[in-house]
Design a protein around this motif. Structure first.
Motif, mmCIF file in Angstrom:
data_model
loop_
_atom_site.group_PDB
_atom_site.id
_atom_site.type_symbol
_atom_site.label_atom_id
_atom_site.label_comp_id
_atom_site.label_asym_id
_atom_site.label_seq_id
_atom_site.Cartn_x
_atom_site.Cartn_y
_atom_site.Cartn_z
ATOM 1 N N THR A 50 0.840 -1.192 0.000
ATOM 2 C CA THR A 50 0.000 0.000 0.000
ATOM 3 C C THR A 50 0.874 1.241 0.000
ATOM 4 O OG1 THR A 50 -1.745 -1.132 1.233
ATOM 5 C CG2 THR A 50 -1.784 1.271 1.270
ATOM 6 N N ILE A 51 0.396 2.267 -0.676
ATOM 7 C CA ILE A 51 1.047 3.566 -0.635
ATOM 8 C C ILE A 51 0.028 4.579 -0.136
ATOM 9 C CG2 ILE A 51 0.533 4.078 -3.071
ATOM 10 C CD1 ILE A 51 3.304 5.515 -3.139
ATOM 11 N N SER A 52 0.498 5.452 0.745
ATOM 12 C CA SER A 52 -0.409 6.440 1.337
ATOM 13 C C SER A 52 -0.796 7.511 0.326
ATOM 14 C CB SER A 52 0.259 7.088 2.547
ATOM 15 O OG SER A 52 1.399 7.831 2.127
ATOM 16 N N ARG A 53 -1.793 8.307 0.714
ATOM 17 C CA ARG A 53 -2.258 9.397 -0.145
ATOM 18 C C ARG A 53 -1.136 10.358 -0.475
ATOM 19 N NH1 ARG A 53 -5.640 7.919 3.504
ATOM 20 N NH2 ARG A 53 -7.875 7.706 3.156
ATOM 21 N N SER A 54 -0.315 10.626 0.504
ATOM 22 C CA SER A 54 0.716 11.664 0.374
ATOM 23 C C SER A 54 2.001 11.164 -0.250
ATOM 24 C CB SER A 54 1.037 12.218 1.766
ATOM 25 O OG SER A 54 1.584 11.187 2.559
ATOM 26 N N VAL A 55 2.050 9.861 -0.572
ATOM 27 C CA VAL A 55 3.245 9.253 -1.180
ATOM 28 C C VAL A 55 4.337 8.997 -0.147
ATOM 29 C CG1 VAL A 55 4.901 9.353 -3.100
ATOM 30 C CG2 VAL A 55 2.721 10.532 -3.285
ATOM 31 N N VAL A 64 7.338 -9.772 -0.661
ATOM 32 C CA VAL A 64 7.806 -8.936 -1.777
ATOM 33 C C VAL A 64 8.757 -7.836 -1.313
ATOM 34 C CG1 VAL A 64 5.646 -9.397 -2.989
ATOM 35 C CG2 VAL A 64 5.911 -7.245 -1.710
ATOM 36 N N LYS A 65 8.909 -7.686 -0.029
ATOM 37 C CA LYS A 65 9.738 -6.600 0.497
ATOM 38 C C LYS A 65 11.158 -6.703 -0.047
ATOM 39 C CE LYS A 65 8.521 -5.619 4.577
ATOM 40 N NZ LYS A 65 8.290 -5.679 6.046
ATOM 41 N N GLY A 66 11.661 -5.579 -0.516
ATOM 42 C CA GLY A 66 13.004 -5.541 -1.087
ATOM 43 C C GLY A 66 13.055 -5.841 -2.575
ATOM 44 N N ARG A 67 11.963 -6.350 -3.120
ATOM 45 C CA ARG A 67 11.898 -6.665 -4.552
ATOM 46 C C ARG A 67 10.883 -5.797 -5.286
ATOM 47 N NH1 ARG A 67 10.103 -11.465 -6.207
ATOM 48 N NH2 ARG A 67 8.732 -11.793 -4.413
ATOM 49 N N PHE A 68 9.799 -5.457 -4.626
ATOM 50 C CA PHE A 68 8.726 -4.671 -5.237
ATOM 51 C C PHE A 68 8.731 -3.260 -4.651
ATOM 52 C CE2 PHE A 68 5.546 -8.321 -6.358
ATOM 53 C CZ PHE A 68 6.568 -9.002 -7.004
ATOM 54 N N THR A 69 8.375 -2.297 -5.493
ATOM 55 C CA THR A 69 8.276 -0.910 -5.057
ATOM 56 C C THR A 69 6.993 -0.297 -5.600
ATOM 57 O OG1 THR A 69 10.681 -0.674 -5.064
ATOM 58 C CG2 THR A 69 9.381 1.353 -5.046
ATOM 59 N N ILE A 70 6.232 0.315 -4.706
ATOM 60 C CA ILE A 70 5.012 1.014 -5.104
ATOM 61 C C ILE A 70 5.305 2.509 -5.142
ATOM 62 C CG2 ILE A 70 2.622 1.524 -4.548
ATOM 63 C CD1 ILE A 70 2.488 -1.124 -3.046
ATOM 64 N N SER A 71 4.827 3.147 -6.185
ATOM 65 C CA SER A 71 4.926 4.596 -6.296
ATOM 66 C C SER A 71 3.643 5.128 -6.915
ATOM 67 C CB SER A 71 6.140 4.996 -7.140
ATOM 68 O OG SER A 71 6.017 4.478 -8.458
ATOM 69 N N ARG A 72 3.479 6.426 -6.822
ATOM 70 C CA ARG A 72 2.294 7.031 -7.425
ATOM 71 C C ARG A 72 2.629 8.415 -7.943
ATOM 72 N NH1 ARG A 72 -2.181 7.265 -2.924
ATOM 73 N NH2 ARG A 72 -3.334 8.439 -4.519
ATOM 74 N N ASP A 73 1.878 8.797 -8.949
ATOM 75 C CA ASP A 73 1.989 10.133 -9.512
ATOM 76 C C ASP A 73 0.591 10.732 -9.463
ATOM 77 O OD1 ASP A 73 2.167 12.414 -11.071
ATOM 78 O OD2 ASP A 73 3.540 11.504 -12.508
ATOM 79 N N VAL A 79 -0.886 4.869 -10.183
ATOM 80 C CA VAL A 79 -0.044 4.193 -9.211
ATOM 81 C C VAL A 79 0.701 3.078 -9.934
ATOM 82 C CG1 VAL A 79 -1.882 2.628 -8.464
ATOM 83 C CG2 VAL A 79 0.029 3.106 -6.932
ATOM 84 N N TYR A 80 1.921 2.816 -9.480
ATOM 85 C CA TYR A 80 2.790 1.854 -10.148
ATOM 86 C C TYR A 80 3.229 0.775 -9.173
ATOM 87 C CZ TYR A 80 3.161 5.848 -13.309
ATOM 88 O OH TYR A 80 2.878 6.900 -14.147
ATOM 89 N N LEU A 81 3.527 -0.374 -9.745
ATOM 90 C CA LEU A 81 4.145 -1.455 -8.980
ATOM 91 C C LEU A 81 5.345 -1.941 -9.781
ATOM 92 C CD1 LEU A 81 4.092 -3.391 -6.545
ATOM 93 C CD2 LEU A 81 2.720 -4.952 -7.947
ATOM 94 N N GLN A 82 6.519 -1.571 -9.316
ATOM 95 C CA GLN A 82 7.752 -2.037 -9.936
ATOM 96 C C GLN A 82 8.142 -3.352 -9.297
ATOM 97 O OE1 GLN A 82 9.679 -0.666 -12.519
ATOM 98 N NE2 GLN A 82 10.784 -2.610 -12.349
#
Length: 119
Positions: A50-55, A64-73, A79-82
């Motif tokens: 999960t990513i918060s409203r404020s990023v 997935v910790k350490g392998r996946f990254t969530i970001s948002r624009d 929202v992205y899932l790398q």
């Protein structure tokens, strides 16, 4: 109402990477925390992160910790899932979801995108 559409899934070899996108339309995107979930064949749906409203804040499942990254624009309502260092056990349908109130069930869901990791 918020409409969510995932994209970016596909077939990748183990060790490879994919980036999923989730485009939102409708009510104010920045008002929602955004989550990623997945459902593997024959398994229950699993929370990925999960990513918060404020990023500012992101949270991940241990798997997935350490392998996946969530970001948002928030300017692009996306929202992205790398996903890096993918493993065959990451094979699943991936869903994004919008959460209006922290701690409450997610309110809106996308239709999902298939990710298949070959060994």
């Amino acid at each position: 109402q918020v409409q969510l559409v995932e994209s970016g899934g596909g077939l990748v070899q183990a060790g490879g990477s994919l980036r999923l996108s989730c485009a939102a339309s409708g009510r104010t995107f920045s008002s929602y925390a955004m989550g990623w979930f997945r459902r593997a064949p024959g398994k229950e749906r699993e929370w990925v992160g999960t990513i918060s409203r404020s990023v500012i804040n992101t949270y991940y499942a241990d798997s997935v910790k350490g392998r996946f990254t969530i970001s948002r624009d928030n300017a692009k309502n996306t929202v992205y899932l790398q996903m890096n260092s993918l493993k065959p056990e990451d094979t699943a349908v991936y869903y994004c979801a919008a959460q209006g109130v922290a701690g409450r069930p997610f309110d809106y869901w996308g239709q999902g995108t298939q990710v298949t990791v070959s060994s």
